[in-house]
Design a protein around this motif. Sequence first.
Motif, PDB file in Angstrom:
ATOM      1  N   LEU A 186      25.982 -95.911  52.775  1.00 11.44           N
ATOM      2  CA  LEU A 186      27.397 -95.549  52.809  1.00 11.44           C
ATOM      3  C   LEU A 186      27.462 -94.050  53.044  1.00 11.44           C
ATOM      4  O   LEU A 186      26.776 -93.281  52.358  1.00 11.44           O
ATOM      5  CB  LEU A 186      28.089 -95.907  51.495  1.00 11.44           C
ATOM      6  CG  LEU A 186      28.128 -97.390  51.133  1.00 11.44           C
ATOM      7  CD1 LEU A 186      28.702 -97.572  49.727  1.00 11.44           C
ATOM      8  CD2 LEU A 186      28.955 -98.177  52.144  1.00 11.44           C
ATOM      9  N   ASN A 190      29.999 -90.476  54.286  1.00 11.73           N
ATOM     10  CA  ASN A 190      31.336 -89.890  54.282  1.00 11.73           C
ATOM     11  C   ASN A 190      31.343 -88.665  55.177  1.00 11.73           C
ATOM     12  O   ASN A 190      30.427 -87.832  55.110  1.00 11.73           O
ATOM     13  CB  ASN A 190      31.735 -89.469  52.861  1.00 11.73           C
ATOM     14  CG  ASN A 190      31.689 -90.606  51.877  1.00 11.73           C
ATOM     15  OD1 ASN A 190      32.644 -91.350  51.717  1.00 11.73           O
ATOM     16  ND2 ASN A 190      30.548 -90.761  51.201  1.00 11.73           N
ATOM     17  N   THR A 205      38.804 -87.616  54.773  1.00 11.73           N
ATOM     18  CA  THR A 205      37.451 -88.149  54.581  1.00 11.73           C
ATOM     19  C   THR A 205      37.349 -89.511  55.265  1.00 11.73           C
ATOM     20  O   THR A 205      38.087 -90.442  54.942  1.00 11.73           O
ATOM     21  CB  THR A 205      37.118 -88.292  53.092  1.00 11.73           C
ATOM     22  OG1 THR A 205      37.167 -87.007  52.469  1.00 11.73           O
ATOM     23  CG2 THR A 205      35.713 -88.867  52.919  1.00 11.73           C
ATOM     24  N   ARG A 231      35.232 -92.733  55.706  1.00  8.84           N
ATOM     25  CA  ARG A 231      34.203 -93.460  54.959  1.00  8.84           C
ATOM     26  C   ARG A 231      33.535 -94.476  55.887  1.00  8.84           C
ATOM     27  O   ARG A 231      34.207 -95.283  56.529  1.00  8.84           O
ATOM     28  CB  ARG A 231      34.808 -94.145  53.734  1.00  8.84           C
ATOM     29  CG  ARG A 231      35.553 -93.152  52.845  1.00  8.84           C
ATOM     30  CD  ARG A 231      35.770 -93.642  51.442  1.00  8.84           C
ATOM     31  NE  ARG A 231      36.583 -92.706  50.692  1.00  8.84           N
ATOM     32  CZ  ARG A 231      36.134 -91.605  50.097  1.00  8.84           C
ATOM     33  NH1 ARG A 231      34.841 -91.297  50.197  1.00  8.84           N
ATOM     34  NH2 ARG A 231      36.945 -90.811  49.429  1.00  8.84           N
ATOM     35  N   GLY A 243      39.761 -94.584  55.185  1.00  7.99           N
ATOM     36  CA  GLY A 243      40.072 -93.170  55.341  1.00  7.99           C
ATOM     37  C   GLY A 243      40.910 -92.853  56.560  1.00  7.99           C
ATOM     38  O   GLY A 243      41.712 -91.922  56.545  1.00  7.99           O
ATOM     39  N   GLY A 289      26.199 -88.874  51.609  1.00  9.01           N
ATOM     40  CA  GLY A 289      26.191 -90.300  51.357  1.00  9.01           C
ATOM     41  C   GLY A 289      25.036 -90.750  50.499  1.00  9.01           C
ATOM     42  O   GLY A 289      24.237 -89.939  50.014  1.00  9.01           O
TER      43      GLY A 289
END
Length: 511
Positions: free
Chosen positions: A206, A208, A227, A229, A255, A338
Amino acid sequence: MKKLFCLLVILITTQSFFAQLEKKPQKITQKGFAKVDFLSINMPETGIMNEPNMGFTGIHYNLLLNNFYTGLGIYGAVSGARGGFFTLGVNAGYKKFLSKKLFLDSGFHFGGGGGANAPDGGGAFILPHFNIGYEFRDFSLNAGWSYVNFFDNGLIKNHQLNFAVEIPLDYDYANYNNREKMYNIQHLKNSEWDTKAGKFSVMMHLNNLVTKGRSRNTLDPKYNLATIRLAGFEIASYFYKNWFAFIKVDGAFSGIPGGYMDVFFGSGYLLSFNRNRTNLLAKFGVGAGGGGGVDTKGGFLIYPDISIEQQIFKDAFISLNKGFVMSPNSDFYSESYGVGLKYYLEKDGIQSTKSNRESAKLKGLNIIVKQDLYFNAKRKENPTEDMHQISLQVNFDLTKNLYVAGQTSFANFGNAGAYAEGIVGFGLKSNLLLNNSTSFFVQTLAGAAGGGNISTGQGLIIKPSAGLDYTLSNTLKLRASGGYVKARAGELSSPFINLGINYTISFLKLK
């Protein structure tokens, strides 16, 4: 009691004896090559006055079958005004050597995709080429004519030159039916598997992106620290000591409006300490990105990054990363951070850098190419209609019946050329049934999707399905399935069916 004990000893000894006599798995080598190509597409006159050519670059992998080849490729825009334009497709071609080094290459690519408000229609396109090339010691170069045509109501049609570099990239495998079989390292000594193992890593993560500076969306206002994501995966191959090459793919699920995607490939270095339980990695990648309203201009992005990893058990590590995703002139600029779950493996050889490797196991791998049909795929504005997409799914078998899967898909018919998916999940499959010809499966995948005016909200979808694989040969199966796709914050809620080909192999993994 003594008789019972003696019988038990005899049974254990006999079992061990026959285990040592178990036939060694046949090692099969598949010839292939990786290819990076570039073409400059003259764009039609549409909403952008005097639009510059779109620089279109592709990454491919092809299997060599004598002089014929076939494989897969993904393209992305890296210059011009269409950052975020991506496609996925299949390759087929033929090479004819005129001399020991000089060759002709005629090939064909069919795929789907689009983006960045380009006139891509439904997304389906063809890209034939005819090149002349020269083979050097470790690589080959070729160039020639190509033609691109987004033929499903698209306006992008053009003849152009293309340029390509190819690198031989073979791999070893064993019969898929041998998956999950365990072998003692000593048993494989002096066999065709007695070679140096290759080191690889696979990571689900994951990420960002915190947008800064001059970063804008396509409606012109600045993002003001929005942001983005992302969810995605990264695959790395170690080629010299601690140096590695990697490819990384991400898609936005929150986001911003759904549709942002980026693809990077590059190189890095790993420094290990704390008795090899902690790793520090430095990476630098180049690639393409955009979509979801993110203005990346031509689409070319760079990706410097530093990661730290900590072992959580055996070959599994938790990874934290910090870096940047940006265009070279900082028109698009974002800080990246992340978390990921990474798995290291040594494969296709028994000579390891680690002294504690005592056994090896064959692990199953499925590579599936299929065509999806979504019934009545809900749009944000346009009338609802069916949508088709070309899809690539990769399954890694955790056991004989449980697998983890990753899938990417791009629309190719149905007036949604910019739509794309990047999803992951798990599945269960049966043993072979119906005279050892058919296996059945259920799976649930989830992740990022968007673009093409499809109503996916901020991009998060879930996609359960069930289907079957019918055996055609040792490596090929016919796949058919059906299911349902649902967007968490959008109106997409459609049943779907698909049909495709499943390429099945197993590889030897050290334990």
